[in-house]
Design an enzyme around this catalytic site. Structure first.
Site, PDB file in Angstrom:
ATOM      1  N   ARG A  27       0.812  -1.227   0.000  1.00  0.00           N
ATOM      2  CA  ARG A  27       0.000   0.000   0.000  1.00  0.00           C
ATOM      3  C   ARG A  27       0.844   1.275   0.000  1.00  0.00           C
ATOM      4  O   ARG A  27       0.317   2.359  -0.237  1.00  0.00           O
ATOM      5  CB  ARG A  27      -0.937  -0.005   1.204  1.00  0.00           C
ATOM      6  CG  ARG A  27      -2.142  -0.922   1.013  1.00  0.00           C
ATOM      7  CD  ARG A  27      -3.066  -0.868   2.199  1.00  0.00           C
ATOM      8  NE  ARG A  27      -2.561  -1.676   3.313  1.00  0.00           N
ATOM      9  CZ  ARG A  27      -3.097  -1.672   4.531  1.00  0.00           C
ATOM     10  NH1 ARG A  27      -4.122  -0.876   4.808  1.00  0.00           N
ATOM     11  NH2 ARG A  27      -2.595  -2.439   5.481  1.00  0.00           N
ATOM     12  N   GLU A 170      -9.185 -12.125  14.712  1.00  0.00           N
ATOM     13  CA  GLU A 170      -8.942 -11.141  13.654  1.00  0.00           C
ATOM     14  C   GLU A 170     -10.265 -10.568  13.168  1.00  0.00           C
ATOM     15  O   GLU A 170     -11.311 -11.238  13.192  1.00  0.00           O
ATOM     16  CB  GLU A 170      -8.181 -11.785  12.489  1.00  0.00           C
ATOM     17  CG  GLU A 170      -6.770 -12.237  12.840  1.00  0.00           C
ATOM     18  CD  GLU A 170      -5.847 -11.090  13.177  1.00  0.00           C
ATOM     19  OE1 GLU A 170      -6.173  -9.929  12.853  1.00  0.00           O
ATOM     20  OE2 GLU A 170      -4.797 -11.339  13.791  1.00  0.00           O
ATOM     21  N   ASN A 392      39.558  39.702   5.447  1.00  0.00           N
ATOM     22  CA  ASN A 392      38.307  40.259   4.931  1.00  0.00           C
ATOM     23  C   ASN A 392      38.233  39.990   3.437  1.00  0.00           C
ATOM     24  O   ASN A 392      39.126  40.395   2.685  1.00  0.00           O
ATOM     25  CB  ASN A 392      38.233  41.765   5.211  1.00  0.00           C
ATOM     26  CG  ASN A 392      36.851  42.334   4.906  1.00  0.00           C
ATOM     27  OD1 ASN A 392      36.319  42.161   3.829  1.00  0.00           O
ATOM     28  ND2 ASN A 392      36.288  43.057   5.864  1.00  0.00           N
ATOM     29  N   ASN A 401      38.549  27.318  -8.046  1.00  0.00           N
ATOM     30  CA  ASN A 401      39.296  26.151  -7.568  1.00  0.00           C
ATOM     31  C   ASN A 401      39.346  24.999  -8.563  1.00  0.00           C
ATOM     32  O   ASN A 401      40.027  24.010  -8.318  1.00  0.00           O
ATOM     33  CB  ASN A 401      38.693  25.651  -6.255  1.00  0.00           C
ATOM     34  CG  ASN A 401      37.233  25.252  -6.396  1.00  0.00           C
ATOM     35  OD1 ASN A 401      36.507  25.835  -7.196  1.00  0.00           O
ATOM     36  ND2 ASN A 401      36.803  24.287  -5.616  1.00  0.00           N
ATOM     37  N   SER A 420      36.822  43.842  -3.571  1.00  0.00           N
ATOM     38  CA  SER A 420      35.609  43.359  -4.216  1.00  0.00           C
ATOM     39  C   SER A 420      35.847  42.963  -5.667  1.00  0.00           C
ATOM     40  O   SER A 420      36.711  43.521  -6.352  1.00  0.00           O
ATOM     41  CB  SER A 420      34.526  44.441  -4.156  1.00  0.00           C
ATOM     42  OG  SER A 420      34.178  44.728  -2.828  1.00  0.00           O
TER      43      SER A 420
END
Length: 487
Positions: A27, A170, A392, A401, A420
């Site tokens: 089920r 049962e 930083n 990489n 940056s």
């Protein structure tokens, strides 16, 4: 948190536990065995074994059958010490499954507990109380039962006028009076091994299913003059089996509610338990705060005073004390004390963040070590990278990489500064106390105290807009500015 209570110190071990895990689970409509579907980070059979282990049995047997080729390797991973018994392909019901296990156990003597592989909310503490009652009443057989509002589909516990258990019938074999009984069989039993062995030898398939019913054993034992009992649990969830994905979701939700409740009682603030999901093996310290939408998976550990969330998923992550992790996805990472992360950060496996580091918005880290107090604040990818203490990393920096074949490592030294929009093409080293100018593509090492500049020299072409963009709004603006400048 374990979903089963720790064993009581005075609890004497049982001889054997048999976990029935041979069913097909049709089920579920799944190519995966029902027993391997998970809630709270464990497969259903894993929860069953976790509870069974609290009985400290000499023998812990798991009976497998349908999809045994999936279940057996999984058992080797999650519970390598269990004994695996195969029920034959022409399976004949629960009685046959227990007979297979008893054949494997040989001349075992003492108490044998039979439990189910698809009842994940059953706890070890309930099993211990179950066995305690069996012992206290000196029963030969005890069944775990429950009273339910709607017993449809369950086997019924039939008692005599004095309340003694006589038999189990049962649902399909029950008459109208028996179907009116609201006490149901959970499928869990404690047997005296000799009584079990005797009863199994007398089972027949004379029933509507044509199977060997384990539930026929109480009537057989009672007819032989043995004492039969029932331990009635008041927690209906503990006997709730999983046969469909609807039931899987319902049981999973209830288990998560219990896990959240446990941690709140241990001093964890969970702002919205309805949207917070915690796996069974997660460990949380007091004064942790979990904000809405938090998901903690695997063996994640969170230290005191940390704030996790909102909308954060951590899998097998270690979080130190006083960290803040906001709208972050992380796996197999280590987050040090006082670290701040997010929003919208991605911590991939192998990421280690030392104390007081800062990882900001839209930052992705993989197999990288960020030193104490270092900052990677914005829009950065850092893969296979060592970033030193206090460094930083400017917005838009990429640690390149991968060369298309191999991965290479880079490093940025202590208190160095990367401007940056820079690209560090691995393998490359920026030494301690160095600078990289904004917009650089660094392919060579930058030494101690040096400024690395790796960008083309700027050239401004006079009159370029007038020659190449005549008639555009840009050209009109340039013309107006030039006219204004000549006035």
């Amino acid at each position: 948190m374990s979903t089963s209570s720790e064993p009581e110190a005075e609890f004497a071990p049982v001889a054997a536990v048999i976990v029935l895990a041979a069913g097909g689970g049709t089920r579920m409509k799944s190519a995966k065995s029902k027993l391997l579907h998970e809630i709270a980070g464990r497969p259903l059979v894993g929860h069953a074994i976790n509870a069974a282990e609290q009985l400290r049995s000499e023998h812990l047997v798991v009976v497998v059958g349908v999809m045994a080729d999936q279940v057996e390797p999984a058992l080797a991973q999650i519970a390598p010490n269990v004994q695996v018994v195969h029920q034959s392909d022409d399976a004949y019901g629960t009685g046959h499954a227990v007979r297979c296990a008893m054949d494997q156990l040989g001349d075992v003597a003492g108490e044998v507990v039979v439990t189910l592989g698809d009842a994940p909310l059953l706890t070890g503490s309930t099993l211990q109380r179950f066995v305690h009652q069996h012992r206290a009443e000196q029963n030969a057989l005890t069944v775990l039962s429950a009273r339910v509002p709607d017993p449809t589909g369950y086997g019924r516990i039939i008692r005599d006028s004095t309340g003694r258990v006589q038999r189990i019938v049962e649902h399909k074999d029950a008459d109208a009076a028996e179907r009116a009984v609201d006490e149901i069989n959970s499928g869990l039993f404690v047997f005296d091994a000799a009584v079990l062995r005797e009863g199994l030898s007398r089972l027949t398939t004379d029933n509507s299913q044509g199977e060997y019913y384990l539930t026929d054993l109480p009537a057989i034992a009672e007819a032989a003059g043995h004492r039969i009992g029932a331990y009635v649990t008041d927690d209906l969830w503990e006997v709730e089996g999983v046969n469909t994905r609807v039931q899987l979701a319902a049981v999973g939700k209830e288990l998560n509610r219990r896990i959240c409740e446990h941690w709140m009682l241990e001093g964890v603030t969970i702002v919205d338990p309805a949207t917070t999901w915690i796996h069974a093996d997660v460990d949380l310290a007091a004064d942790v705060t979990l904000l809405p939408g938090t998901v903690l998976e695997g063996t994640t550990v969170v230290g005191a005073d940390s704030v996790i969330g909102p909308d954060t998923t951590l899998t097998d992550v270690e979080v130190g004390e006083g960290a803040t992790v906001c709208r972050t996805h992380g796996s197999l990472a280590v987050i040090g004390s006082g670290v701040t992360i997010g929003p919208y950060a991605y911590l991939r496996p192998g990421t280690v963040l030392d104390a007081d580091a800062h990882i900001g918005t839209f930052v992705e880290l993989k197999n990288s070590h960020v030193g104490p107090g270092a900052k990677v604040p914005h829009l950065t990818y850092a893969g296979d990278t060592e970033i030193g203490e206090g460094a930083n990393i400017g917005a838009g920096t990429i640690f390149a990489n991968y060369d298309g074949v191999n991965k290479h490592s880079s490093s940025v030294g202590r208190f160095s500064f990367v401007g940056s929009d820079s690209v560090l093409v691995a393998p490359v080293t920026v030494a301690d106390g160095a600078y990289v100018a904004a917009g650089s593509v660094v392919t060579e090492d930058v030494g101690v105290g040096e400024l690395g500049i790796a960008r083309g020299r700027q050239h401004n072409s006079t009159g370029w807009v007038a020659r190449n963009r005549a008639g555009s709004k840009t050209a009109d603006a340039a013309t107006a500015a030039e006219d204004q400048g000549t006035e």
